[in-house]
Design a protein around this motif. Structure first.
Motif, short mmCIF file in Angstrom:
data_model
loop_
_atom_site.label_atom_id
_atom_site.label_comp_id
_atom_site.label_asym_id
_atom_site.label_seq_id
_atom_site.Cartn_x
_atom_site.Cartn_y
_atom_site.Cartn_z
N ARG A 17 42.97 17.62 -1.67
CA ARG A 17 41.84 18.32 -2.30
C ARG A 17 40.78 17.35 -2.80
O ARG A 17 39.69 17.76 -3.20
CB ARG A 17 42.34 19.20 -3.43
CG ARG A 17 43.19 20.35 -2.90
CD ARG A 17 43.62 21.28 -3.95
NE ARG A 17 42.43 21.96 -4.49
CZ ARG A 17 42.47 22.76 -5.53
NH1 ARG A 17 43.60 22.98 -6.16
NH2 ARG A 17 41.37 23.35 -5.96
N ARG A 18 41.05 16.05 -2.78
CA ARG A 18 40.05 15.05 -3.18
C ARG A 18 39.02 14.80 -2.09
O ARG A 18 37.88 14.44 -2.39
CB ARG A 18 40.72 13.71 -3.48
CG ARG A 18 41.41 13.66 -4.76
CD ARG A 18 41.95 12.28 -5.01
NE ARG A 18 42.79 12.29 -6.20
CZ ARG A 18 43.39 11.26 -6.67
NH1 ARG A 18 43.28 10.10 -6.06
NH2 ARG A 18 44.13 11.36 -7.75
N PHE A 19 39.42 14.97 -0.84
CA PHE A 19 38.54 14.62 0.27
C PHE A 19 37.21 15.37 0.26
O PHE A 19 36.16 14.74 0.49
CB PHE A 19 39.26 14.82 1.61
CG PHE A 19 40.36 13.83 1.84
CD1 PHE A 19 40.18 12.48 1.59
CD2 PHE A 19 41.58 14.24 2.32
CE1 PHE A 19 41.19 11.57 1.79
CE2 PHE A 19 42.60 13.34 2.53
CZ PHE A 19 42.41 12.00 2.27
N TYR A 25 23.92 5.66 6.73
CA TYR A 25 24.97 5.75 5.71
C TYR A 25 25.70 7.08 5.81
O TYR A 25 26.93 7.13 5.71
CB TYR A 25 24.36 5.59 4.32
CG TYR A 25 25.38 5.75 3.22
CD1 TYR A 25 26.19 4.69 2.85
CD2 TYR A 25 25.57 6.97 2.57
CE1 TYR A 25 27.15 4.82 1.87
CE2 TYR A 25 26.52 7.12 1.59
CZ TYR A 25 27.30 6.05 1.25
OH TYR A 25 28.25 6.19 0.28
N PHE A 26 24.96 8.16 6.01
CA PHE A 26 25.55 9.48 6.11
C PHE A 26 26.50 9.57 7.31
O PHE A 26 27.63 10.04 7.18
CB PHE A 26 24.44 10.53 6.23
CG PHE A 26 24.94 11.91 6.45
CD1 PHE A 26 25.47 12.64 5.40
CD2 PHE A 26 24.88 12.50 7.69
CE1 PHE A 26 25.94 13.93 5.60
CE2 PHE A 26 25.34 13.78 7.91
CZ PHE A 26 25.87 14.49 6.86
N VAL A 27 26.06 9.10 8.46
CA VAL A 27 26.90 9.15 9.66
C VAL A 27 28.14 8.26 9.47
O VAL A 27 29.26 8.67 9.78
CB VAL A 27 26.10 8.73 10.91
CG1 VAL A 27 26.99 8.52 12.11
CG2 VAL A 27 25.04 9.78 11.23
N GLY A 28 27.94 7.06 8.97
CA GLY A 28 29.08 6.16 8.76
C GLY A 28 30.08 6.68 7.76
O GLY A 28 31.29 6.62 7.98
N SER A 29 29.60 7.24 6.66
CA SER A 29 30.52 7.76 5.65
C SER A 29 31.23 9.01 6.14
O SER A 29 32.40 9.23 5.81
CB SER A 29 29.78 8.04 4.35
OG SER A 29 28.84 9.07 4.52
N THR A 30 30.57 9.83 6.95
CA THR A 30 31.22 11.01 7.51
C THR A 30 32.31 10.61 8.49
O THR A 30 33.41 11.17 8.47
CB THR A 30 30.19 11.91 8.20
OG1 THR A 30 29.21 12.30 7.24
CG2 THR A 30 30.84 13.15 8.78
N LEU A 31 32.04 9.63 9.34
CA LEU A 31 33.07 9.14 10.27
C LEU A 31 34.25 8.54 9.51
O LEU A 31 35.41 8.74 9.88
CB LEU A 31 32.46 8.12 11.23
CG LEU A 31 31.49 8.67 12.26
CD1 LEU A 31 30.87 7.53 13.06
CD2 LEU A 31 32.16 9.68 13.17
N ASN A 72 36.29 11.36 7.95
CA ASN A 72 37.07 12.05 8.98
C ASN A 72 38.26 11.21 9.42
O ASN A 72 39.34 11.75 9.68
CB ASN A 72 36.20 12.42 10.17
CG ASN A 72 35.23 13.52 9.86
OD1 ASN A 72 35.40 14.25 8.89
ND2 ASN A 72 34.21 13.66 10.67
N ALA A 73 38.08 9.91 9.54
CA ALA A 73 39.18 9.04 9.94
C ALA A 73 40.28 9.01 8.87
O ALA A 73 41.47 9.07 9.18
CB ALA A 73 38.66 7.63 10.20
N THR A 103 44.05 10.49 9.40
CA THR A 103 45.22 9.65 9.16
C THR A 103 46.14 10.29 8.13
O THR A 103 47.37 10.30 8.30
CB THR A 103 44.79 8.26 8.68
OG1 THR A 103 43.93 7.68 9.66
CG2 THR A 103 45.97 7.36 8.44
N TYR A 104 45.55 10.85 7.09
CA TYR A 104 46.35 11.50 6.05
C TYR A 104 47.08 12.72 6.59
O TYR A 104 48.20 13.02 6.19
CB TYR A 104 45.44 11.89 4.89
CG TYR A 104 46.18 12.54 3.75
CD1 TYR A 104 46.97 11.79 2.89
CD2 TYR A 104 46.10 13.90 3.55
CE1 TYR A 104 47.66 12.38 1.85
CE2 TYR A 104 46.79 14.51 2.51
CZ TYR A 104 47.56 13.74 1.68
OH TYR A 104 48.24 14.34 0.65
N ALA A 105 46.44 13.42 7.53
CA ALA A 105 47.04 14.63 8.10
C ALA A 105 48.11 14.31 9.14
O ALA A 105 48.79 15.20 9.61
CB ALA A 105 45.96 15.51 8.72
#
Length: 79
Positions: free
Chosen positions: A26-28, A58-64, A67-68, A72-74
């Motif tokens: 729920r933090r993501f 920055y937006f694209v990099g932080s979104t990628l 998601n990564a 990984t967490y999932a």
């Protein structure tokens, strides 16, 4: 200037919720909202044409990155 205050308030709320939330899953979303707020604040604070490109990068990099981390967490890719 009001838009900057709204973005800052949303960022502060997202940061507080990301810190106080016990469930990692729920933090993501709060961390992702924080990334959106940083990109928005960049555009609102700096008055230069290159700022839009920097905020988009920055937006694209932080979104990628988000998601990564979430993937990984999932459990990663199921094969």
């Amino acid at each position: 200037m009001i838009a900057l205050y709204v973005v800052a308030a949303i960022a502060a709320f997202a940061a507080a919720r990301a810190i106080l939330e016990r469930n990692t899953g729920r933090r993501f979303p709060y961390a992702n909202v924080l990334n959106f707020a940083v990109a928005g604040a960049l555009v609102l604070l700096l008055d230069h044409p290159i700022t839009l490109v920097a905020a988009a990068a920055y937006f694209v990099g932080s979104t990628l990155e988000a998601n990564a981390i979430a993937s990984t967490y999932a459990g990663g890719v199921k094969r």
